[in-house]
Design an enzyme around this catalytic site. Structure first.
Site: not given
Ligand code: CTP
Length: 423
Positions: A219-221, A287
């Site tokens: 995943g990402n932030r 994102a």
């Protein structure tokens, strides 16, 4: 009880009047008042007489730190019915009932709140809350149109559960959302324009989750805050908005927005491609993961002899570039505006702007919103800065400001694109 009025204000602190109409949603005004005072603003609460049927005067006095009256005959030597309105920097009426808006339209001054509205020259924001039938009644529709023509901001209500078991449009938006819109009015010191009426806008937001096994993912932030702020504001500027939301944190679903929830980049691509058909604009603030694990284990990957040394990755489709190609191929209308985002750090090969210019050329979108990231910037915070780059070579630097203000600038640039003469 008459609390003392605080007189020291920081330079950015404003005098805010919170008007409270007599509806069950009056309880939400308490959180709103608290948000204003915690941000350092001076708050004067003016309820209507019927609002006090729902919330006691003492609650409003304690939360605002100021005396609370409903009539024009208290404290007469200070001429409150004229002074409070004249001195206000912003008036927010939440909830604004059908009756209160009708009285404002009629120019009535039969209580302190309506008298204050007549003397105020600052931005005024009505946040309606009522049953769907009342919201859709021609009298209310006409009153809302009149208030907007006169320069007031009338917020689109949320849809959902109303007082009884019924659901529909007419719910008061969440206090955080009202606070964000009110803060934007302070930053812009202008009413929200209704320049996106009749436009269909698709916004993607948040991060994606690429599964590795039933319990793990890449995943990402991304929190989704910037994309949600854009979707919220586009709806308040009159657009018909579909928000395609990946994984988010700390964001409330915006009022008057249709939301499609997705998890993976592939699901996001399918949803965006479907919703883009017939849209006037697609704003890709999500994102999106560039890669996904090539295989997804059907059971949890265990430590031990069979544990993998590496995770093979497969490149995901570039959704933004795909939209640009679909427009070239005539799948999307030639007039569809396509907006991309670039979160850049700069490196040995070039600074943030150098990478962003290359990305704009590579992706082929009309507008690129560039945010410098790293050092605690952009991700998971409430503010942002950067540049807007357009395909015709224009570059606009954006000062540091709230994500709502950034959303407002992106939509200002989008309306320029949408109103350009067709090729
Ligand atoms: N984007 C997309 N599909 C992807 C990856 C990114 O549509 N698979 C979109 C993002 O929503 C954003 C823009 O492309 O609007 C730029 O995203 P970014 O991650 O900065 O760009 P990348 O294409 O990943 O480029 P790079 O890896 O070189 O930074």
């Amino acid at each position: 009880m008459t609390p003392t009025t605080a007189v020291t204000r920081t330079p950015s602190a404003k005098r805010i009047v919170v008007g409270v109409g007599g509806g069950i949603a009056a309880y939400k005004s308490c959180s709103l008042i608290r948000s204003f005072t915690e941000s350092g603003h001076q708050v004067r609460v003016i309820p209507t007489e019927s609002a006090l049927e729902f919330i006691g005067r003492a609650t409003f006095e304690a939360l605002s730190g100021n005396p609370v009256h409903t009539d024009v005959f208290t404290d007469v030597p200070k001429v409150p019915h004229v002074r409070i309105g004249q001195e206000a920097d912003l008036i927010v009426i939440a909830p604004a009932t059908a009756d209160l808006m009708a009285r404002a339209v009629g120019g009535r001054a039969d209580d302190l709140l309506t008298a204050t509205l007549l003397t105020a020259r600052c931005p005024v924001m009505f946040v309606p809350a009522m049953h769907t039938e009342m919201w859709e009644h021609p009298a209310t529709v006409a009153n809302v149109a009149t208030l907007r023509e006169r320069g007031a901001t009338v917020v689109e209500p949320a849809s959902g559960r109303l007082t009884g078991s019924d659901t529909g449009a007419g719910r008061l938006p969440e206090p955080e959302e009202i606070f964000a819109l009110a803060s934007l009015l302070i930053e812009r010191s202008d009413a929200l324009p209704r320049d996106l009426v009749g436009r269909r806008v698709v916004v993607s937001a948040g991060g994606t989750r690429e599964p590795l096994d039933p319990v793990r993912f890449l995943g990402n932030r991304s929190s989704g805050k910037q994309g949600y702020a854009i979707a919220r504001l586009a709806a308040q500027r009159g657009a018909d908005v579909t928000l395609i939301s990946g994984i988010t944190s700390g964001v409330a679903v915006p009022a008057a927005v249709d939301v499609v929830h997705v998890q993976t980049a592939e699901q996001m691509r399918e949803a965006v491609d479907k919703q883009a058909l017939g849209a006037d604009a697609v704003i890709m603030s999500a994102a999106v993961a560039d890669f996904r694990p090539t295989t997804v284990a059907t059971s949890k990957i265990k430590k031990g002899a069979d544990e993998p040394d590496t995770i093979p990755l497969t490149r995901n489709d570039d959704i933004l570039a795909g939209l640009v190609q679909a427009r070239r191929d005539g799948v999307l209308a030639a007039a569809t505006a396509i907006v991309g985002f670039a979160a850049e750090t700069g490196d040995a090969n070039g600074d943030v702007l150098t990478h962003a210019r290359a990305k704009l050329a590579r992706k082929g979108c009309d507008l690129l919103v560039v945010n410098p990231v790293g050092d605690g910037k952009a991700f998971e915070v409430d503010s942002n800065d950067g540049w807007l780059l357009t395909a015709d070579g224009r570059e606009q630097a954006l000062d540091h400001g709230s994500k709502a203000l950034m959303a407002s600038r992106v939509l200002d640039a989008l309306t320029v694109l949408l109103n350009r003469p067709s090729k």
